[in-house]
Design a protein around this motif. Structure first.
Motif, short mmCIF file in Angstrom:
data_model
loop_
_atom_site.label_atom_id
_atom_site.label_comp_id
_atom_site.label_asym_id
_atom_site.label_seq_id
_atom_site.Cartn_x
_atom_site.Cartn_y
_atom_site.Cartn_z
N THR A 106 -86.22 -31.27 82.77
CA THR A 106 -84.76 -31.39 82.82
C THR A 106 -84.08 -31.45 81.47
O THR A 106 -82.87 -31.24 81.39
CB THR A 106 -84.36 -32.64 83.62
OG1 THR A 106 -84.91 -33.80 82.98
CG2 THR A 106 -84.87 -32.56 85.05
N SER A 107 -84.82 -31.77 80.42
CA SER A 107 -84.17 -31.95 79.12
C SER A 107 -85.18 -31.85 78.00
O SER A 107 -86.39 -31.98 78.21
CB SER A 107 -83.48 -33.32 79.05
OG SER A 107 -84.46 -34.35 79.06
N ALA A 108 -84.65 -31.64 76.78
CA ALA A 108 -85.51 -31.62 75.61
C ALA A 108 -86.18 -32.98 75.41
O ALA A 108 -87.34 -33.06 74.99
CB ALA A 108 -84.69 -31.25 74.38
N ASP A 159 -83.96 -25.53 87.82
CA ASP A 159 -82.61 -26.02 88.12
C ASP A 159 -81.60 -25.18 87.35
O ASP A 159 -81.78 -24.91 86.15
CB ASP A 159 -82.50 -27.50 87.73
CG ASP A 159 -81.14 -28.07 88.08
OD1 ASP A 159 -80.98 -28.55 89.22
OD2 ASP A 159 -80.24 -28.04 87.21
N ALA A 160 -80.52 -24.78 88.03
CA ALA A 160 -79.53 -23.89 87.42
C ALA A 160 -78.84 -24.55 86.24
O ALA A 160 -78.55 -23.88 85.23
CB ALA A 160 -78.51 -23.45 88.46
N GLU A 161 -78.58 -25.84 86.32
CA GLU A 161 -77.90 -26.52 85.23
C GLU A 161 -78.80 -26.58 83.99
O GLU A 161 -78.33 -26.40 82.87
CB GLU A 161 -77.50 -27.94 85.67
CG GLU A 161 -76.45 -28.60 84.79
CD GLU A 161 -77.06 -29.28 83.58
OE1 GLU A 161 -76.40 -29.34 82.52
OE2 GLU A 161 -78.21 -29.76 83.68
N VAL A 162 -80.09 -26.79 84.21
CA VAL A 162 -81.04 -26.79 83.10
C VAL A 162 -81.11 -25.39 82.48
O VAL A 162 -81.23 -25.25 81.26
CB VAL A 162 -82.42 -27.25 83.58
CG1 VAL A 162 -83.45 -27.14 82.45
CG2 VAL A 162 -82.36 -28.69 84.08
N ALA A 163 -81.02 -24.37 83.32
CA ALA A 163 -81.08 -22.99 82.81
C ALA A 163 -79.94 -22.70 81.83
O ALA A 163 -80.11 -21.91 80.90
CB ALA A 163 -81.03 -22.00 83.97
N CYS A 172 -87.99 -27.24 71.34
CA CYS A 172 -88.99 -28.30 71.43
C CYS A 172 -90.35 -27.83 70.90
O CYS A 172 -90.84 -26.76 71.28
CB CYS A 172 -89.15 -28.75 72.88
SG CYS A 172 -87.70 -29.55 73.57
N ASP A 173 -90.95 -28.63 70.05
CA ASP A 173 -92.29 -28.35 69.56
C ASP A 173 -93.31 -28.73 70.63
O ASP A 173 -93.18 -29.76 71.28
CB ASP A 173 -92.56 -29.15 68.29
CG ASP A 173 -93.99 -29.00 67.81
OD1 ASP A 173 -94.42 -27.86 67.61
OD2 ASP A 173 -94.67 -30.04 67.65
N GLY A 174 -94.31 -27.90 70.82
CA GLY A 174 -95.40 -28.25 71.72
C GLY A 174 -95.38 -27.54 73.06
O GLY A 174 -96.29 -27.74 73.87
#
Length: 275
Positions: A106-108, A159-163, A172-174
């Motif tokens: 959902t997020s970084a 999730d569309a909002e995450v897109a 994001c590293d990794g």
């Protein structure tokens, strides 16, 4: 008296799969949702680049997954487990899975937490065991895991909002690859048209392509219908031209359709036959 030999090279090592993902060539994987070491071996012999064992949706117990990972090792096929980041993941990574495919990131910030849990100290918080299979069962002195030993991480966008914020995830590293889940993505949008769903998918694919990130789009093609086993040839061609390099075959659906088609062909032949 002969001395102990060192542990055999791990064909399921993260480095092996990571090299495929970073090699610049298209990569074809398979998703397996039932307990079968035999299917895993068949996929390796057929030349697939990796296999993902789905324990997010399917009731496969740990001993069966371990047998499937062993089978994958026997044919040089990197195996990933698809699972939320729970206690099972650590166990199966210790057994030898090359990585994890985490659903619905959902997020970084969440991605960074996942990366930390996959890495050993001082770069992360993953606990280790020098008695596990991945460490040679303790037959050799405990080894320090290096960057090359970090499990592969495939982060799912569902999730569309995450897109709409995919660029944040790309920083994001990794993360070794992204995987768009069309079923849950469609559900998050309410009742979109195929064109609306395709627009969101294209946005993610284009953002990944712009940064060189590896991305797959589900096990299906929205234009071929969400019940399709794989994208049509035209879909694959279009996605490849758009920058997508990873494609995943849904083995359960593929087998079910092939078995049904074979039964129909036999029925037609029998109906034409004269006793």
């Amino acid at each position: 008296m002969t001395g102990l030999h060192g542990p055999a090279e791990a064909t399921n090592s993260p480095a092996r799969l990571r090299a495929k993902l970073r090699g610049g060539e298209p990569v074809v994987g398979a998703m397996v949702g039932f307990a079968s070491p035999d299917i895993i071996e068949m996929l390796g012999h057929a030349g697939y680049d990796f296999v993902t064992i789905d324990i997010e949706h399917e009731p496969i117990d740990d001993s069966a997954i371990m047998a499937m990972i062993r089978a994958a090792d026997s044919v040089g096929l990197p195996a990933v487990v698809r699972s939320p980041m729970d206690h099972r993941v650590s166990t199966l990574l210790n057994f030898g899975a090359a990585g994890v495919q985490v659903p619905d990131v959902t997020s970084a910030q969440e991605v960074q937490q996942i990366v930390s849990r996959l890495r050993t100290p001082p770069r992360g918080s993953r606990g280790g065991s020098h008695l596990s299979r991945v460490a040679g069962y303790g037959a050799q002195p405990a080894v320090h895991l290096t960057n090359a030993d970090d499990p592969v991480l495939i982060a799912m966008i569902e999730d569309a909002e995450v897109a709409t914020r995919v660029e944040d995830l790309l920083t994001c590293d990794g993360v070794d690859a992204f995987h768009v889940g069309p079923h849950d993505l469609r559900a998050s949008m309410g009742d979109p048209t195929d064109a609306e769903l395709q627009e969101v998918i294209d946005r993610v694919v284009d953002a990944c392509a712009a940064t060189g990130a590896m991305v797959a789009v589900g096990l299906v093609s929205p234009r071929a219908g969400l019940d399709a086993a794989v994208a049509t040839a035209d879909d694959v061609t279009a996605r490849r031209a758009r920058g997508q390099r990873m494609f995943v075959v849904a083995i359960s659906t593929f087998l079910a359709r092939q078995l049904g088609a074979q039964r129909s062909q036999l029925a037609e032949a029998l109906a034409r036959a004269t006793p």
